[in-house]
Design an enzyme around this catalytic site. Structure first.
Site, PDB file in Angstrom:
ATOM      1  N   LYS A 104     115.159  43.613  68.153  1.00  0.00           N
ATOM      2  CA  LYS A 104     114.294  42.531  68.616  1.00  0.00           C
ATOM      3  C   LYS A 104     113.150  42.398  67.614  1.00  0.00           C
ATOM      4  O   LYS A 104     112.379  43.337  67.410  1.00  0.00           O
ATOM      5  CB  LYS A 104     113.757  42.813  70.015  1.00  0.00           C
ATOM      6  CG  LYS A 104     114.856  42.772  71.083  1.00  0.00           C
ATOM      7  CD  LYS A 104     114.304  42.904  72.490  1.00  0.00           C
ATOM      8  CE  LYS A 104     115.443  42.816  73.513  1.00  0.00           C
ATOM      9  NZ  LYS A 104     114.954  42.925  74.909  1.00  0.00           N
ATOM     10  N   SER A 208     116.890  49.453  69.855  1.00  0.00           N
ATOM     11  CA  SER A 208     117.223  50.188  71.079  1.00  0.00           C
ATOM     12  C   SER A 208     118.690  50.587  71.029  1.00  0.00           C
ATOM     13  O   SER A 208     119.566  49.742  70.807  1.00  0.00           O
ATOM     14  CB  SER A 208     116.971  49.325  72.323  1.00  0.00           C
ATOM     15  OG  SER A 208     115.615  48.947  72.402  1.00  0.00           O
ATOM     16  N   ALA A 209     118.956  51.878  71.215  1.00  0.00           N
ATOM     17  CA  ALA A 209     120.326  52.379  71.139  1.00  0.00           C
ATOM     18  C   ALA A 209     121.187  51.763  72.231  1.00  0.00           C
ATOM     19  O   ALA A 209     120.748  51.636  73.381  1.00  0.00           O
ATOM     20  CB  ALA A 209     120.337  53.901  71.258  1.00  0.00           C
ATOM     21  N   LEU A 211     124.123  51.631  74.992  1.00  0.00           N
ATOM     22  CA  LEU A 211     124.768  52.547  75.928  1.00  0.00           C
ATOM     23  C   LEU A 211     126.265  52.538  75.665  1.00  0.00           C
ATOM     24  O   LEU A 211     126.774  51.679  74.932  1.00  0.00           O
ATOM     25  CB  LEU A 211     124.474  52.099  77.364  1.00  0.00           C
ATOM     26  CG  LEU A 211     122.999  52.106  77.761  1.00  0.00           C
ATOM     27  CD1 LEU A 211     122.825  51.518  79.159  1.00  0.00           C
ATOM     28  CD2 LEU A 211     122.421  53.511  77.707  1.00  0.00           C
ATOM     29  N   ASP A 277     109.368  40.526  85.060  1.00  0.00           N
ATOM     30  CA  ASP A 277     110.655  39.859  84.818  1.00  0.00           C
ATOM     31  C   ASP A 277     111.851  40.733  85.174  1.00  0.00           C
ATOM     32  O   ASP A 277     112.888  40.662  84.523  1.00  0.00           O
ATOM     33  CB  ASP A 277     110.725  39.433  83.345  1.00  0.00           C
ATOM     34  CG  ASP A 277     111.883  38.487  83.060  1.00  0.00           C
ATOM     35  OD1 ASP A 277     112.170  37.643  83.918  1.00  0.00           O
ATOM     36  OD2 ASP A 277     112.483  38.592  81.974  1.00  0.00           O
ATOM     37  N   GLU A 282     120.568  47.628  86.495  1.00  0.00           N
ATOM     38  CA  GLU A 282     121.926  48.108  86.247  1.00  0.00           C
ATOM     39  C   GLU A 282     122.036  49.582  86.596  1.00  0.00           C
ATOM     40  O   GLU A 282     121.061  50.330  86.525  1.00  0.00           O
ATOM     41  CB  GLU A 282     122.320  47.882  84.783  1.00  0.00           C
ATOM     42  CG  GLU A 282     122.459  46.414  84.416  1.00  0.00           C
ATOM     43  CD  GLU A 282     123.055  46.221  83.031  1.00  0.00           C
ATOM     44  OE1 GLU A 282     123.836  47.100  82.585  1.00  0.00           O
ATOM     45  OE2 GLU A 282     122.744  45.205  82.387  1.00  0.00           O
ATOM     46  N   ASP A 297     115.588  46.117  78.990  1.00  0.00           N
ATOM     47  CA  ASP A 297     114.907  44.849  78.684  1.00  0.00           C
ATOM     48  C   ASP A 297     113.451  44.861  79.139  1.00  0.00           C
ATOM     49  O   ASP A 297     113.076  44.220  80.128  1.00  0.00           O
ATOM     50  CB  ASP A 297     115.656  43.672  79.316  1.00  0.00           C
ATOM     51  CG  ASP A 297     117.043  43.473  78.734  1.00  0.00           C
ATOM     52  OD1 ASP A 297     117.217  43.787  77.544  1.00  0.00           O
ATOM     53  OD2 ASP A 297     117.941  43.024  79.459  1.00  0.00           O
TER      54      ASP A 297
END
Length: 408
Positions: A104, A208-209, A211, A277, A282, A297
């Site tokens: 990002k 960000s790694a 998953l 937000d 998950e 996020d």
């Protein structure tokens, strides 16, 4: 697009060789193997430390749009996507050993606050918020945010020259200031006015790694019971009904087990970072209904240090329940010798983009922590400690000296 192909051929901009076979000791694999029902990684994880270093150092071998950008273009299975935003640019970067991370780019400078007139669903995504969220999540001992680091990316060599996506290739251009820029393909804010630019090639961003793939580790995406209305004037029931939690408690899976407690953990985390937000969450299906919630996020956090959005704490204030382990950790971080802002400041110094947060954002963490503890005390005054503080220390009872001093 045709001109771009000729440009690439003339400069021989070809991708590096295919990655070598996966090594069992690869940090990406070791991180995935370390995921358990307690969190994404153990408290002391050499694999995560190596993974953070690798994401900072390894050369990118390919770049592509993420799944939700592709969904907007009709180029992937949208059933895998929670809610494509159509506003923000993010890319998937691949490394050796099949490593993969979400990139990002910097869209807002650290000292800039989100304007007061912005609704949360049109706010910027901030790369430094993703980095800071990982550190805060680890300090809180949740371990539910994937490992995230800051990195300076050469957008020409590490994105343009390695991508095979012709759409991504076509959105690169050179600005009047001779900086290399690119933008996203999507319905809304995706044109040259909203491009991100290198200086002239280097661009800050978060990595960000990823998953494990959904084929290997299936996940559920579930609407947050305290989801906000994504319109300018409508309200959700929880925003107008202070007894809303009574309804939630009657619905499976919130009627028993740890799910509601995990929702409260998530609300506490979001309140500290100022994230409004959280429309979905998950979970790994492997760990069942009591598994931990992934805190994914987080780029809309850390937008306004001068405002504390207490409505984010609705799950805590309406349900009046909290894990004992969470409360103990919060109380520890409120002590002068372990002050949350100090611990965060020290932790963030490990990142190469330090300082990741400005001082007002760090001090806001201390202020918000006190508001959380105040909300817990109010609940205890109303219902008693036994009903509010849930004992999740199943292995053994904490010594008397370590128990939550919830009435002080």
């Amino acid at each position: 697009s045709r001109r771009h192909k000729l440009y690439r051929e003339e400069l021989n901009l070809t991708s590096p060789a295919a990655p070598l076979p996966l090594r069992p000791e690869a940090s990406w694999l070791q991180f995935h193997l370390g995921i358990s029902r307690d969190g994404l990684y153990p408290r002391s994880s050499p694999a995560v430390s190596r993974l953070l270093r690798d994401m900072q150092d390894f050369t990118t071998i390919s770049a592509d749009y993420s799944q939700d950008e592709k969904a907007l273009l009709g180029a992937c299975d949208c059933s895998q996507v929670v809610k494509p935003s159509g506003v923000h640019l993010k890319l998937v970067l691949r490394f050796q050993d099949f490593g993969k991370a979400m990139f990002k780019p910097m869209r807002q400078k650290r000292e800039e606050e989100t304007p007061e007139d912005f609704f949360y669903f049109v706010d910027f995504q901030r790369h430094n918020a993703e980095i800071a969220a990982f550190h805060l999540d680890r300090i809180l001992d949740f371990r539910r945010v994937p490992p995230t680091v800051g990195r300076l990316i050469n957008v020409t060599k590490e994105i343009l020259e390695v991508t095979k996506n012709e759409i991504l290739q076509s959105v690169f251009f050179v600005s009047p200031a001779s900086n290399v820029c690119f933008f996203a393909k999507c319905p809304y804010m995706c044109k040259t006015e909203y491009a991100v630019c290198g200086n002239p090639h280097l661009l800050e961003g978060s990595l960000s790694a990823f998953l494990p793939s959904l084929n290997l580790a299936p996940r559920l995406s579930i609407p947050n019971p305290w989801i906000r209305s994504y319109s300018f004037d409508a309200k959700e029931e929880w925003e107008v009904n202070p007894l809303y939690c009574n309804t939630v408690r009657e619905i499976y899976p919130y009627s028993n087990g740890n799910r509601l407690l995990n929702i409260v953990d998530m609300a506490i985390f979001d309140f500290l970072i100022g994230n409004m937000d959280r429309h979905h969450y998950e979970m790994f299906t492997k760990f069942g209904d009591d598994g931990f919630l992934l805190h994914l996020d987080n780029a809309r956090g850390f937008g306004r240090h001068s405002h504390d959005e207490t409505s984010i704490l609705a799950p805590l204030s309406q349900c009046c329940i909290i894990k004992r382990t969470t409360l103990l950790r919060l109380q520890l971080l409120a002590e002068p010798e372990y002050r949350l802002s100090d611990v965060m400041r020290e932790s963030l110094l490990q990142d190469r983009l330090a300082p990741v947060l400005t001082e007002p954002h760090l001090l806001a963490l201390d202020r918000r922590l006190q508001l959380i503890l105040k909300a817990v005390r109010k609940c205890i005054d109303a219902y008693g400690e036994a009903k509010v503080v849930a004992n999740d220390t199943t292995q053994h009872e904490a010594p008397a000296s370590d128990r939550a001093k919830v009435t002080t």
